[in-house]
Design a protein around this motif. Structure first.
Motif, PDB file in Angstrom:
ATOM      1  N   VAL A  51       0.832  -1.189   0.048  1.00  0.00           N
ATOM      2  CA  VAL A  51      -0.100  -0.039   0.090  1.00  0.00           C
ATOM      3  C   VAL A  51       0.887   1.284   0.063  1.00  0.00           C
ATOM      4  O   VAL A  51       1.860   1.392   0.715  1.00  0.00           O
ATOM      5  N   TYR A  52       0.561   2.191  -1.043  1.00  0.00           N
ATOM      6  CA  TYR A  52       1.278   3.344  -0.873  1.00  0.00           C
ATOM      7  C   TYR A  52       0.443   4.593  -0.905  1.00  0.00           C
ATOM      8  O   TYR A  52      -0.764   4.494  -1.430  1.00  0.00           O
ATOM      9  N   ASN A  53       0.900   5.828  -0.509  1.00  0.00           N
ATOM     10  CA  ASN A  53      -0.103   6.924  -0.240  1.00  0.00           C
ATOM     11  C   ASN A  53       0.041   7.956  -1.397  1.00  0.00           C
ATOM     12  O   ASN A  53      -0.321   9.169  -1.412  1.00  0.00           O
ATOM     13  N   ARG A  54       1.314   7.817  -1.961  1.00  0.00           N
ATOM     14  CA  ARG A  54       1.808   9.091  -2.809  1.00  0.00           C
ATOM     15  C   ARG A  54       1.759   8.515  -4.329  1.00  0.00           C
ATOM     16  O   ARG A  54       2.377   7.552  -4.697  1.00  0.00           O
ATOM     17  N   PRO A  55       1.003   9.025  -5.377  1.00  0.00           N
ATOM     18  CA  PRO A  55       1.149   8.422  -6.664  1.00  0.00           C
ATOM     19  C   PRO A  55       2.479   8.387  -7.411  1.00  0.00           C
ATOM     20  O   PRO A  55       2.668   7.583  -7.938  1.00  0.00           O
ATOM     21  N   GLU A  56       3.423   9.303  -6.790  1.00  0.00           N
ATOM     22  CA  GLU A  56       4.872   9.433  -7.390  1.00  0.00           C
ATOM     23  C   GLU A  56       5.682   8.600  -6.736  1.00  0.00           C
ATOM     24  O   GLU A  56       7.018   8.358  -7.207  1.00  0.00           O
ATOM     25  N   ALA A  57       5.180   7.820  -5.867  1.00  0.00           N
ATOM     26  CA  ALA A  57       6.292   6.936  -5.067  1.00  0.00           C
ATOM     27  C   ALA A  57       7.137   5.965  -5.880  1.00  0.00           C
ATOM     28  O   ALA A  57       6.352   5.248  -6.688  1.00  0.00           O
ATOM     29  N   LYS A  58       8.212   5.872  -5.939  1.00  0.00           N
ATOM     30  CA  LYS A  58       9.037   4.979  -6.691  1.00  0.00           C
ATOM     31  C   LYS A  58       8.703   3.479  -6.020  1.00  0.00           C
ATOM     32  O   LYS A  58       8.986   2.486  -6.786  1.00  0.00           O
ATOM     33  N   ALA A  59       8.196   3.293  -4.861  1.00  0.00           N
ATOM     34  CA  ALA A  59       7.927   2.138  -4.448  1.00  0.00           C
ATOM     35  C   ALA A  59       7.095   1.359  -5.106  1.00  0.00           C
ATOM     36  O   ALA A  59       7.028   0.041  -5.344  1.00  0.00           O
ATOM     37  N   ALA A  60       6.206   1.976  -5.854  1.00  0.00           N
ATOM     38  CA  ALA A  60       5.202   1.553  -6.835  1.00  0.00           C
ATOM     39  C   ALA A  60       5.849   0.820  -7.957  1.00  0.00           C
ATOM     40  O   ALA A  60       5.605  -0.419  -8.463  1.00  0.00           O
ATOM     41  N   ASP A  61       6.873   1.539  -8.544  1.00  0.00           N
ATOM     42  CA  ASP A  61       7.812   0.717  -9.589  1.00  0.00           C
ATOM     43  C   ASP A  61       8.575  -0.467  -9.248  1.00  0.00           C
ATOM     44  O   ASP A  61       8.680  -1.472 -10.001  1.00  0.00           O
ATOM     45  N   ARG A  62       8.983  -0.470  -7.801  1.00  0.00           N
ATOM     46  CA  ARG A  62       9.485  -1.832  -7.342  1.00  0.00           C
ATOM     47  C   ARG A  62       8.914  -2.891  -7.380  1.00  0.00           C
ATOM     48  O   ARG A  62       8.985  -3.928  -7.727  1.00  0.00           O
ATOM     49  N   ALA A  63       7.244  -2.434  -6.798  1.00  0.00           N
ATOM     50  CA  ALA A  63       6.332  -3.538  -6.939  1.00  0.00           C
ATOM     51  C   ALA A  63       6.071  -4.178  -8.112  1.00  0.00           C
ATOM     52  O   ALA A  63       5.837  -5.091  -8.278  1.00  0.00           O
ATOM     53  N   ASP A  64       5.931  -3.357  -9.229  1.00  0.00           N
ATOM     54  CA  ASP A  64       5.629  -3.829 -10.484  1.00  0.00           C
ATOM     55  C   ASP A  64       6.668  -4.671 -10.689  1.00  0.00           C
ATOM     56  O   ASP A  64       6.670  -5.811 -11.526  1.00  0.00           O
ATOM     57  N   ARG A  65       8.004  -4.300 -10.835  1.00  0.00           N
ATOM     58  CA  ARG A  65       9.080  -4.988 -11.076  1.00  0.00           C
ATOM     59  C   ARG A  65       9.132  -6.333 -10.465  1.00  0.00           C
ATOM     60  O   ARG A  65       9.673  -7.311 -10.999  1.00  0.00           O
ATOM     61  N   LEU A  66       8.708  -6.368  -9.081  1.00  0.00           N
ATOM     62  CA  LEU A  66       9.029  -7.651  -8.388  1.00  0.00           C
ATOM     63  C   LEU A  66       7.575  -8.628  -8.437  1.00  0.00           C
ATOM     64  O   LEU A  66       7.679  -9.628  -7.756  1.00  0.00           O
ATOM     65  N   GLY A  67       6.604  -8.072  -9.014  1.00  0.00           N
ATOM     66  CA  GLY A  67       5.572  -8.854  -9.339  1.00  0.00           C
ATOM     67  C   GLY A  67       4.595  -8.852  -8.080  1.00  0.00           C
ATOM     68  O   GLY A  67       3.967  -9.724  -8.048  1.00  0.00           O
ATOM     69  N   ILE A  68       4.543  -7.802  -7.516  1.00  0.00           N
ATOM     70  CA  ILE A  68       3.672  -7.634  -6.042  1.00  0.00           C
ATOM     71  C   ILE A  68       2.841  -6.808  -6.118  1.00  0.00           C
ATOM     72  O   ILE A  68       2.808  -5.801  -6.740  1.00  0.00           O
ATOM     73  N   SER A  69       1.443  -7.097  -5.764  1.00  0.00           N
ATOM     74  CA  SER A  69       0.450  -6.307  -5.798  1.00  0.00           C
ATOM     75  C   SER A  69       0.647  -5.042  -5.032  1.00  0.00           C
ATOM     76  O   SER A  69       1.061  -5.083  -3.937  1.00  0.00           O
ATOM     77  N   ARG A  70      -0.137  -3.977  -5.715  1.00  0.00           N
ATOM     78  CA  ARG A  70       0.001  -2.598  -4.980  1.00  0.00           C
ATOM     79  C   ARG A  70      -1.284  -1.867  -5.270  1.00  0.00           C
ATOM     80  O   ARG A  70      -1.911  -1.950  -6.277  1.00  0.00           O
ATOM     81  N   VAL A  71      -1.580  -1.118  -4.222  1.00  0.00           N
ATOM     82  CA  VAL A  71      -2.811  -0.526  -4.079  1.00  0.00           C
ATOM     83  C   VAL A  71      -2.389   0.888  -3.589  1.00  0.00           C
ATOM     84  O   VAL A  71      -1.834   1.193  -2.466  1.00  0.00           O
TER      85      VAL A  71
END
Length: 204
Positions: A51-71
């Motif tokens: 779960v992330y709270n900032r649309p620009e958070a780079k953590a979202a890119d990491r989740a995509d690369r790792l194949g982990i669901s993100r919200v």
């Protein structure tokens, strides 16, 4: 002065994996180090959702690369901290999360979230708590002139950075350190101790 922990990261490899929910606001480097510890077999867990709270958070890119669901739960879309935390609880429960791991979550949490996961929420903070809680901990340490800094994995309680300590690592403060150089060395230790802290907490 890096940590010297002789125990294996997880002493429960034959038990069911811990079901983790990650909360991140920024780059997500601790998030990825936990995922790497899981992939290498060092930590007996699986990440259910990030779960992330900032649309620009780079953590979202990491989740995509790792194949982990993100919200994305943008805090600006909620009228109060309690409303945001209620949404987080819903997402975590939907993904059957057992433990919440705050990995650079830059929002103060409320009892709504804490009561839903009592003693099952962890945070990592870039200081040797109880010294220098709250924001800009590295800058606080430099301003105080301390000779040793570090990081702490701790349980989350209502007062910021006040929960019981699980594991810490220390680093020396060098004479020419800036906030950036000191934080970089602290972050190396964060990546080492966070998976260990999760295993220690889950092991009781």
């Amino acid at each position: 002065m890096s940590p010297r922990v002789s125990l294996p990261v997880s002493t429960h490899q034959n038990s069911a994996p811990l079901k983790l929910g990650i909360m991140a606001s920024g780059s997500g480097s601790n998030f990825e180090c936990i995922a790497q510890a899981i992939a290498s077999g060092e930590l007996n867990a699986q990440i259910q959702v990030m779960v992330y709270n900032r649309p620009e958070a780079k953590a979202a890119d990491r989740a995509d690369r790792l194949g982990i669901s993100r919200v994305l739960l943008n805090h600006r879309d909620y009228p109060s901290r309690e409303a945001l935390d209620g949404a987080i609880v819903s997402v975590m429960q939907e993904h059957q999360v057992d433990w919440i791991i705050m990995a650079g979550w830059m929002r103060v949490v409320t009892q709504v979230l804490i009561q839903a996961f009592p003693r099952r929420m962890l945070n990592i903070h870039p200081s040797l708590l109880p010294s220098f809680p709250g924001v800009r901990a590295v800058e606080q340490a430099l301003a105080a002139g301390v000779k040793v800094a570090g990081c702490t994995v701790h349980y989350v309680e209502l007062e910021v950075d006040s929960g019981p300590i699980i594991i810490q690592a220390a680093v020396p403060v060098l004479p020419d350190d800036t906030a950036e150089t000191l934080h970089a060395r602290i972050q190396v230790q964060e990546h080492l101790i966070y998976p260990r802290g999760i295993a220690l907490a889950a092991g009781g």
